[in-house]
Every structure is written in structure tokens, then in C-alpha cells.
Write an enzyme that holds these catalytic residues in place. Structure first.
Site, short mmCIF file in Angstrom:
data_model
loop_
_atom_site.label_atom_id
_atom_site.label_comp_id
_atom_site.label_asym_id
_atom_site.label_seq_id
_atom_site.Cartn_x
_atom_site.Cartn_y
_atom_site.Cartn_z
N GLY A 80 0.62 5.15 -0.35
CA GLY A 80 -1.05 5.32 -0.16
C GLY A 80 -1.73 6.15 -1.18
N GLY A 81 -0.99 6.35 -2.24
CA GLY A 81 -1.94 6.89 -3.42
C GLY A 81 -3.01 6.05 -3.86
N CYS A 84 4.83 -1.32 -12.60
CA CYS A 84 5.29 -0.16 -13.45
C CYS A 84 6.73 -0.47 -14.23
CB CYS A 84 5.72 1.17 -12.78
SG CYS A 84 6.84 0.85 -11.36
N ALA A 89 0.54 -1.40 0.05
CA ALA A 89 -0.09 0.05 0.01
C ALA A 89 0.91 1.02 0.05
CB ALA A 89 -1.06 -0.11 1.13
N ALA A 90 1.95 1.51 0.84
CA ALA A 90 2.83 2.73 0.75
C ALA A 90 2.98 3.21 -0.64
CB ALA A 90 3.92 2.26 1.86
#
Length: 278
Positions: free
Chosen positions: A91-92, A207, A88-89
Site C-alpha cells: 500500500g505504499g 524494481c 497494490a499491497a
């Protein structure tokens, strides 16, 4: 990849509206352009750093690439659902999911690195997110979490797609890094499938451009678990083959995002539908 990447901001509808934020930023001299998602705007011109405005500090928007936001759009989060964010970090995507859920339901966000928890907690607080529990644990060691309506796996990867933002990626990574990431991604997607309810949705994203980290991972999941890949509205069709490897036809429903085509960072998104248990 040598050109400066486009910058995007995601309007935080938990705190403001698109009309109100556009009014505020336009009055400061920003030039904005709409995108395929109504809550995401491209910053065409900025008189100051986008992260230095009062509106940013108030949590009215989050600086986030359009491709990253499309991953959350593919998750199709609804109010009242139970959702797992496996990596998650900072958090976007977590905060984007929360606004799509209107702060209802519950999000469980996993982050194994304690140093990244503080920035993530700050971002959730700044954006007014109230439906999220952060657990300092790895998705591969988490137990007892139960089953979720939706699972987001933005998998750790070799990050080839962000070379436009970080030129060191051209020299700091090797083919061995791709192999390491791919082996870990297989384990993480296996875990995601275990966490998802019958008929639920998993979004797998990276990505990276490497097929070993993208199509090959999804292809393996189809063959091993009988999941299906659902179409996504945006992006370029995933590869049907790479080298001597031919992928299941369903893999092509996943999408690739390229800087020169989509004006985003390089990205891969697969929307995975779990089979319905009999």
C-alpha cells in the site's frame, strides 16, 4: 549494490505538514535531507529505527524509497479522479496516490494474496486514507471494473534492483525467473491498457534491471497498441537496444534508476499515454 541503501520517508500530507514533521523528527535527533520531491526526505542519520517513532505509528510518514515515490509522481494523479492500482499491497504507492488526490475521487486497489490484505488495510487506516476500495482479486481475473483516468502497474518482477536490501536475490533467482516475470508482465500491461480511458495515463514500473522486464515490455505495448511513452523528469534514459533487440525510439523516454547514480534502489518507470479514440 554492496553498500547499504539510502533510507527515505514520505511525509503523509493527509495528517501533517513537512514543516511540522521535520520539527518533530529534528527534535528527536534525526538528520534529514531534501530530495527532488517535496514530500520525500532522505534520512541521513537516525537515533532510532525510523519505524519506531510515535510519528510513524500516528501515520505522519511512510518509509518508502524515492524511486517508488517518483513512480507515483509520474502518474500525475489529480483530485476527483478514478484510479486503479493493479498490484497494490502493501500500500505504499496506494497511500501516496491518495494524498496526491487529497482523499478525493476513488482508488480501486487490487491484491490477490489474502495474507497481504491485512497489512495493506492497516497501512491505509494508519495513514488516514478514506478514498480507497481494496479488492481481493488478481488484475488478470478482475472484470466489470470499467475504465480509469489513471492506472498504476507496479508489476511483480525478479527484483534485481533490491539486492542492496536483500542479498539473497543474488543466489535465489535464475534467468528462468526473468523469463517467467516478463511473460506475466506482458499480460498485466495488456490488462492495464484495457482498464485505462482514452487519453489516460498508465505508469508501468518494476524494481528490476532486466531489459526483458522493462524496455522489451514497453516496446511491445507501443507496437501492439499504439501507446506513447512520455518523458519523466528524473532518472537515467532507458536503453535503446539490448543484444540484438532494438527498441522503438519512444521507449527511451522511460527512466531507469541506479543505486550508484540516483542513490535509490534499482527501478524502472515508464509513463504510458493512451491514444485518444476517434
Amino acid at each position: 549494490m554492496e553498500q547499504a541503501p539510502a533510507q527515505y520517508i514520505r511525509i503523509n500530507t493527509l495528517k501533517t505538514s513537512r514543516n511540522e514533521l521535520e520539527r518533530r523528527l529534528l527534535s528527536k535527533g534525526f538528520e534529514l535531507r531534501e530530495t527532488v520531491l517535496p514530500e520525500v526526505l532522505q534520512v541521513v542519520r537516525a537515533p532510532m529505527t525510523a519505524g519506531a517513532t510515535n510519528e510513524y505509528l500516528l501515520g505522519y510518514y511512510y518509509i518508502q524509497d524515492l524511486s517508488s515515490c517518483i513512480a507515483v509522481d509520474a502518474l500525475d494523479a489529480h483530485e476527483g479522479q478514478l484510479i486503479l492500482d493493479m498490484a497494490a499491497a502493501p500500500g505504499g504507492k496506494t497511500t501516496h496516490i491518495a494524498q496526491r488526490m487529497q482523499n478525493t475521487g476513488s482508488i480501486v486497489a487490487l491484491e490477490p494474496n489474502p495474507k497481504r490484505l491485512r497489512s495493506m488495510s492497516f497501512n491505509l487506516d494508519r495513514l488516514g486514507v478514506a478514498n480507497t476500495c481494496i479488492l481481493n482479486t488478481s488484475a488478470l481475473s478482475a472484470t466489470g471494473l470499467g475504465k480509469f483516468d489513471r492506472v498504476l502497474l507496479d508489476a511483480p518482477c525478479s527484483c534485481e534492483g533490491v539486492i542492496a536490501k536483500d542479498k539473497t536475490r543474488k543466489t535465489s533467482h535464475s534467468p528462468e525467473d526473468v523469463d517467467y516475470c516478463a511473460s506475466r508482465q506482458e499480460l498485466l500491461l495488456d490488462a492495464a491498457i484495457g482498464f485505462c480511458k482514452s487519453g489516460g495515463i498508465i505508469v508501468y514500473s518494476t524494481c528490476s534491471f532486466a531489459p526483458e522486464e522493462n524496455e522489451a515490455i514497453v516496446d511491445r505495448a507501443i507496437r501492439k497498441f499504439g501507446v506513447s511513452i512520455e518523458p519523466i523528469l528524473y532518472g537515467t534514459e532507458a536503453l535503446s537496444r539490448f543484444g540484438d533487440n532494438e527498441y522503438e525510439k519512444n521507449v527511451q523516454n522511460a527512466r531507469r534508476f541506479y543505486p550508484h547514480i540516483d542513490n535509490t534502489t534499482g527501478f524502472f518507470i515508464a509513463r504510458i499515454r493512451m491514444p485518444i479514440s476517434s
